[in-house]
Design a protein around this motif. Structure first.
Motif, PDB file in Angstrom:
ATOM      1  N   SER A 351      26.284  22.217  47.074  1.00  0.00           N
ATOM      2  CA  SER A 351      26.467  23.635  47.406  1.00  0.00           C
ATOM      3  C   SER A 351      27.757  24.228  46.864  1.00  0.00           C
ATOM      4  N   ILE A 352      28.511  23.493  46.051  1.00  0.00           N
ATOM      5  CA  ILE A 352      29.781  24.011  45.530  1.00  0.00           C
ATOM      6  C   ILE A 352      29.538  25.247  44.668  1.00  0.00           C
ATOM      7  N   VAL A 353      30.242  26.315  44.991  1.00  0.00           N
ATOM      8  CA  VAL A 353      30.123  27.572  44.263  1.00  0.00           C
ATOM      9  C   VAL A 353      31.402  27.817  43.470  1.00  0.00           C
ATOM     10  N   ASN A 354      31.236  28.317  42.252  1.00  0.00           N
ATOM     11  CA  ASN A 354      32.372  28.729  41.433  1.00  0.00           C
ATOM     12  C   ASN A 354      32.622  30.208  41.732  1.00  0.00           C
ATOM     13  N   PRO A 355      33.615  30.552  42.583  1.00  0.00           N
ATOM     14  CA  PRO A 355      33.725  31.928  43.090  1.00  0.00           C
ATOM     15  C   PRO A 355      34.126  32.931  42.017  1.00  0.00           C
ATOM     16  N   THR A 356      33.665  34.171  42.187  1.00  0.00           N
ATOM     17  CA  THR A 356      34.032  35.244  41.251  1.00  0.00           C
ATOM     18  C   THR A 356      35.497  35.615  41.403  1.00  0.00           C
ATOM     19  N   SER A 357      36.029  35.471  42.603  1.00  0.00           N
ATOM     20  CA  SER A 357      37.458  35.655  42.864  1.00  0.00           C
ATOM     21  C   SER A 357      37.769  34.906  44.148  1.00  0.00           C
ATOM     22  N   LEU A 358      39.049  34.772  44.463  1.00  0.00           N
ATOM     23  CA  LEU A 358      39.419  34.027  45.658  1.00  0.00           C
ATOM     24  C   LEU A 358      40.674  34.631  46.260  1.00  0.00           C
ATOM     25  N   ASP A 359      40.524  35.200  47.464  1.00  0.00           N
ATOM     26  CA  ASP A 359      41.675  35.782  48.153  1.00  0.00           C
ATOM     27  C   ASP A 359      42.654  34.684  48.559  1.00  0.00           C
ATOM     28  N   ASN A 360      43.933  35.012  48.521  1.00  0.00           N
ATOM     29  CA  ASN A 360      44.985  34.071  48.864  1.00  0.00           C
ATOM     30  C   ASN A 360      45.832  34.640  49.998  1.00  0.00           C
ATOM     31  N   THR A 361      45.997  33.853  51.039  1.00  0.00           N
ATOM     32  CA  THR A 361      46.723  34.318  52.221  1.00  0.00           C
ATOM     33  C   THR A 361      48.130  34.794  51.876  1.00  0.00           C
ATOM     34  N   LEU A 362      48.856  34.022  51.084  1.00  0.00           N
ATOM     35  CA  LEU A 362      50.247  34.359  50.790  1.00  0.00           C
ATOM     36  C   LEU A 362      50.366  35.631  49.962  1.00  0.00           C
ATOM     37  N   ASP A 363      49.339  35.919  49.154  1.00  0.00           N
ATOM     38  CA  ASP A 363      49.345  37.162  48.375  1.00  0.00           C
ATOM     39  C   ASP A 363      48.975  38.371  49.229  1.00  0.00           C
ATOM     40  N   CYS A 364      48.117  38.152  50.220  1.00  0.00           N
ATOM     41  CA  CYS A 364      47.577  39.274  51.006  1.00  0.00           C
ATOM     42  C   CYS A 364      48.431  39.653  52.211  1.00  0.00           C
ATOM     43  N   ILE A 365      49.176  38.708  52.765  1.00  0.00           N
ATOM     44  CA  ILE A 365      49.751  38.883  54.094  1.00  0.00           C
ATOM     45  C   ILE A 365      50.746  40.037  54.201  1.00  0.00           C
ATOM     46  N   LYS A 366      51.442  40.320  53.104  1.00  0.00           N
ATOM     47  CA  LYS A 366      52.474  41.363  53.164  1.00  0.00           C
ATOM     48  C   LYS A 366      51.891  42.752  53.393  1.00  0.00           C
ATOM     49  N   SER A 367      50.644  42.939  53.035  1.00  0.00           N
ATOM     50  CA  SER A 367      50.017  44.256  53.195  1.00  0.00           C
ATOM     51  C   SER A 367      49.485  44.479  54.605  1.00  0.00           C
TER      52      SER A 367
END
Length: 804
Positions: A351-367
């Protein structure tokens, strides 16, 4: 038959050729008759269409696709419409990649918390699993392609999954292990079903006429296509007689010849083959229709947003002491944990999927208005201890108002083909948590894993958000829950026991040799814990919210229940109300309560809504082993509306006139089942339930090894070469784990160690056929040179035949 005219134009050889794959993922075509091949792809939570050489282990990368939360996560939403939405978007992506059959959803029951593939399954409850699966199927098939519900059936362990014999009584089989499939077939109208690898009561499922013909075809009215799991065909003729149409992957024409010879020799009638061809043609032509119009690429950004929405509704808030959540705006937070840097967001294996994108906690948290004072990894992802990592994490935690600690199970702990060894978090993560608690008690754990774990450390955390495996957009979804932008509404689709030894199946999992006995019968999950009065950590159906709800005014009719639901808090929120039914009669053993309906309702602060949950054909039924039918017992039934399986808010009783079937059991012979304390049932009592003597569970070490024995059994083979090869394999596994190559070590176990010998022929695409395998077995059984000559001789024959 729908395609009789076309089938009449085919030669016997052409008909037989359609019954197995062209290659690893495609069916065979017959160009001059306008029959094209179709493509099948893995995809329970994202399309896995491989760009390079095909394999079934997830080794080669696939074309990018949206990685949605896994089924174990989405089940926590208790939202059929959301499941249908996931299915719709999965189907859109499948169409864009020209995939005709999407291999999912999986609806096997979570009989035991250690099953390595639990992250791919919905629930321990068949009603919830079936309803969610039906939603997925409707969504997938709204795009004109086919879903493929799997694995039919009782495939509840990964160890020896291709050879294990599952021993289960018929009532348990019907009520627990088939009900989800029944709902998927009848309400989801799935176009295809995947048979499982294992045996059921002595017969491989894809050859089991009772299962495939009597139940699936006759009782449920299924007229779609049955597809083997990859390499899951044992006896091709028996499979065809049972109505298992498509064998995957290719066998390079070997099994087609078996079919041709069987018909020529009168073993099977050609009409049997024609019926199977007709069903397969219907799958081919019905799924081809959607590709006759121009295919558009899917909107990857929009699909990513949908994945986030699904994750938000599936995340479960398990603990919130002192209202530490939602985090205050401007709060100084230390972020700790490797999973914050590199998310654990999906399972492993096919079931491994090659994602179109991947959110990252450290990149998102400041917003999100959180003042992060820093990040520390805190632990090694794969379990290696590091005191320096802990020291750095503690130094950071001292400076924070709160600690966000991202922990969970790594990618090689939950994987297709292997079961977990225990229910514990890695020791280095627990060591980190204990150290952090000494310097800052304001800890909020974000847990990422696809299955149940023990939590002896839970008293040391104030907040616990269980993200499960939340897909490529999970990081942002988690942060929206943590900060209160989204009010958590997920509830557990499985029970969390205090420890593994509390589970009813722990003494009979997994089956290590010949068979696995389901001695606990009906009593899995909450059915066992509630009936046997075993305390749990978190009950089935449990989940917190940032608001509160009040239930009132229960009304019960012969068709439905209605009640009022009031939001008594300050935030809008969704509440999952659960209908449980318990029979007050003690003449037939049952669980104290069983889930028979649910509703998810959005309620604004101060608002009251009337909720209605309808009864259906499954509300009062049980399967009677004497009448061999579904029956209803004449009795008073308790109607319970709960916020979880143990948090019952409203109750009433209703008298139901039954079907007056004969009582199926002798109470005196089944004391464990009538008490519900079915965690350690004796062999004799289990055989009383079965109605026959259970087969021997251990290997006969004196017998020569055969097609359905596994490579692991070479440990007692007569051939010295086979025993040597076994010890090399075991050493390689140990050595690879020792040097940190756990993924490769796992592949050895799942694809070699537990592989039956027939799998060598069934999964190599014609490189080795069954006559060559006979030579391999001669070597294994002590005839080295004779076997070697046989292998080379049959190889030459095969190559000469292929050149003609």
């Amino acid at each position: 038959m729908k395609y009789k005219e076309l089938i009449d134009k085919m030669t016997l050889e052409e008909k037989a050729s359609l019954m197995s794959g062209k290659d690893f993922w495609q069916t065979q075509e017959i160009g001059h008759l306008g029959i094209n091949n179709i493509f099948l792809a893995d995809g329970p939570h994202g399309i896995r269409k491989q760009a390079a050489a095909a394999d079934h282990l997830g080794l080669n990368a696939s074309i990018p696709a949206t990685c949605f939360p896994t089924a174990a996560a989405v089940a926590n939403s208790w939202n059929e419409a959301l499941g249908e939405k996931v299915g719709k978007y999965l189907g859109e992506e499948a169409v864009s990649q020209k995939v005709n059959v999407l291999l999912g959803p999986g609806v096997n029951m979570k009989r035991n918390p250690l099953c390595g593939r639990n992250f791919e399954y919905f629930s321990e409850d068949p009603y919830l699993a079936g309803k969610m699966a039906a939603g997925y199927i409707r969504g997938i098939q709204s795009n004109g392609i086919s879903a493929c519900v799997k694995h039919f059936c009782v495939n509840n362990q990964e160890e020896r999954r291709m050879a294990i014999d599952t021993i289960v009584d018929e009532r348990t089989l019907r009520e627990i292990y088939l009900t989800a499939f029944e709902i998927a077939v009848k309400e989801g109208n799935t176009k295809s079903v995947m048979s499982s690898y294992n045996m059921l009561n002595g017969t491989y499922t894809n050859e089991n006429k009772f299962l495939m013909q009597q139940i699936l075809r006759e009782e449920w009215g299924y007229n779609g296509c049955v597809i083997t799991d990859w390499g899951g065909s044992n006896d091709r003729i028996e499979g065809l007689l049972a109505g298992n149409e498509l064998e995957m992957p290719t066998t390079a024409g070997e099994t087609n010849q078996y079919i041709i010879q069987a018909i020529k020799n009168g073993i099977i009638k050609e009409e049997v083959l024609d019926t199977c061809v007709d069903r397969l043609l219907n799958l081919i032509f019905s799924t081809e229709e959607t590709f006759k119009t121009p295919i558009e690429d899917f909107d990857s950004e929009m699909h990513h947003k949908v994945a986030q929405e699904v994750a938000e509704e599936s995340i479960v808030l398990l603990k919130n002491n002192d209202n530490i959540l939602p985090l205050r705006h401007g709060m100084k937070v230390a972020v700790i944990g490797d999973f914050a840097k590199e998310a654990r967001y999906q399972g492993a294996g096919s079931s491994i999927v090659n994602p179109t994108s991947l959110d990252n906690t450290l990149d998102c948290i400041k917003s999100f208005g959180i003042e992060t004072i820093g990040f520390e990894v805190g632990y090694n992802r794969y379990g290696k201890r590091s005191s320096s990592m802990i020291s750095k994490a503690c130094a950071l935690a001292k400076k924070a108002e709160a600690v966000l600690l991202y922990i969970g199970l790594d990618e090689v702990s939950e994987v297709e083909g292997l079961d977990r060894q225990n229910m514990k978090l890695p020791k280095n993560q627990i060591e980190l948590l204990n150290a952090l608690y000494q310097v800052n008690p304001n800890i909020v754990v974000v847990l990422s894993c696809g299955s149940v774990i023990e939590m002896p450390w839970i008293t040391k955390v104030k907040g616990l958000v269980h993200a499960y495996l939340s897909g490529q957009a999970g990081a942002k979804a988690i942060l929206r829950i943590l900060t209160g932008e989204v009010n958590p509404s997920g509830k557990l689709a499985e029970t969390y026991p205090i420890c593994y030894e509390d589970t009813s199946s722990c003494h009979n999992f997994p089956g290590k040799e010949v068979s696995v006995e389901y001695r606990e019968a009906l009593f899995i999950g909450y059915r066992y814990f509630d009936t046997a009065k075993v305390d749990v950590l978190f009950p089935f159906g449990y989940g917190l919210s940032y608001t509160t709800f009040e239930y009132s005014d229960l009304q019960v009719t012969k068709d439905a229940v209605t009640f009022k639901l009031t939001n008594t808090g300050k935030h809008a929120g969704m509440e999952i109300s659960q209908l449980y039914v318990g029979c007050n009669s003690k003449e037939i053993f049952r669980a104290n309560k069983e889930l028979k309906g649910f509703a998810k309702t959005l309620v604004n602060p101060g608002e009251t809504k009337t909720v209605t949950i309808l009864f259906d054909d499954k509300t009062f039924r049980y399967f009677n082993i004497k009448s061999k039918r579904w029956e209803i017992e004449t009795a008073d039934y308790q109607i319970m509306i709960g916020a979880s399986s143990i948090d019952i808010k409203l109750t009433d009783n209703i008298y139901i006139e039954g079907t007056n079937a004969p009582l199926p059991y002798d109470k005196e012979r089944l004391p464990s089942y009538f008490s519900g304390k079915a965690e350690n049932v004796s062999a004799s009592e289990f055989e009383s339930l079965l109605g026959y003597k259970a087969p021997k569970t251990t290997w006969d070490r004196k017998k020569p090894l055969g097609y359905n024995d596994t490579i692991a059994q070479c440990q007692y083979a007569k051939g010295a070469f086979a025993r040597f090869a076994y010890h090399v394999l075991v050493f390689a596994y140990w050595f690879l784990k020792k040097i940190g190559k756990r993924k490769i070590a796992n592949i050895i176990m799942m694809s070699v160690y537990h592989q039956p010998f027939r799998g060598i022929a069934r999964l190599t695409g014609g490189i080795m056929n069954m006559p060559m395998l006979d030579g391999v077995l001669m070597i294994v059984n002590g005839h080295f040179f004779k076997g070697l000559r046989h292998v080379f001789s049959e190889r030459k024959k095969m190559l000469r035949a292929g050149m003609r």
